[in-house]
Write a protein that holds these residues in place. Structure first.
Motif, PDB file in Angstrom:
ATOM      1  N   GLU A  68      77.305  -8.904  14.351  1.00 59.42           N
ATOM      2  CA  GLU A  68      78.300  -9.253  13.334  1.00 59.42           C
ATOM      3  C   GLU A  68      79.334  -8.139  13.165  1.00 59.42           C
ATOM      4  OE1 GLU A  68      74.979  -9.368  12.852  1.00 59.42           O
ATOM      5  OE2 GLU A  68      74.664 -11.539  12.852  1.00 59.42           O
ATOM      6  N   GLY A  69      78.869  -6.892  13.233  1.00 56.00           N
ATOM      7  CA  GLY A  69      79.785  -5.759  13.134  1.00 56.00           C
ATOM      8  C   GLY A  69      80.741  -5.703  14.309  1.00 56.00           C
ATOM      9  N   ALA A  70      80.241  -5.995  15.493  1.00 52.93           N
ATOM     10  CA  ALA A  70      81.098  -6.026  16.681  1.00 52.93           C
ATOM     11  C   ALA A  70      82.113  -7.158  16.567  1.00 52.93           C
ATOM     12  CB  ALA A  70      80.260  -6.181  17.946  1.00 52.93           C
ATOM     13  N   ALA A  71      81.668  -8.309  16.083  1.00 54.42           N
ATOM     14  CA  ALA A  71      82.578  -9.444  15.920  1.00 54.42           C
ATOM     15  C   ALA A  71      83.678  -9.135  14.912  1.00 54.42           C
ATOM     16  CB  ALA A  71      81.790 -10.682  15.497  1.00 54.42           C
ATOM     17  N   ALA A  72      83.361  -8.313  13.912  1.00 53.72           N
ATOM     18  CA  ALA A  72      84.348  -7.958  12.892  1.00 53.72           C
ATOM     19  C   ALA A  72      85.507  -7.159  13.475  1.00 53.72           C
ATOM     20  CB  ALA A  72      83.689  -7.171  11.762  1.00 53.72           C
ATOM     21  N   ILE A  73      85.282  -6.512  14.620  1.00 57.30           N
ATOM     22  CA  ILE A  73      86.374  -5.783  15.283  1.00 57.30           C
ATOM     23  C   ILE A  73      86.770  -6.484  16.587  1.00 57.30           C
ATOM     24  CG2 ILE A  73      85.799  -3.570  14.209  1.00 57.30           C
ATOM     25  CD1 ILE A  73      84.628  -2.733  16.971  1.00 57.30           C
TER      26      ILE A  73
END
Length: 87
Positions: A68-73
């Protein structure tokens, strides 16, 4: 997920994106008394990172980026760098 500019930069650093256009790692070590620890903990609270205490060393705390953190960027974690939250 809304990350601040500083949280985005820490997430990018954890993924190795400060020197590469593609994800080449998934960990960042921050000092337990430094300024980045607050950023990392804010990312954990938002679900963008998890802490990996097994990799801590000395006063350094190790955090990994979640999918999810990777998707946020706007990045996708390769399977070799994907971490899961222990239940």
């Amino acid at each position: 997920m809304n990350l601040t500019h500083d949280e985005i930069m820490l997430t990018r650093r954890a993924l190795g994106l400060e020197r590469s256009r593609s994800v080449c790692r998934n960990r960042v070590a921050v000092h337990a008394n430094g300024t980045d620890i607050r950023l990392a903990e804010a990312c954990v609270a938002k679900g963008a990172m998890i802490r990996n205490p097994a990799q801590d060393y000395g006063s350094m705390r190790v955090f990994c980026v979640t999918a999810e953190g990777a998707a946020a960027i706007s990045k996708k974690l390769p399977s070799s760098h994907t971490v899961t939250v222990a239940a």
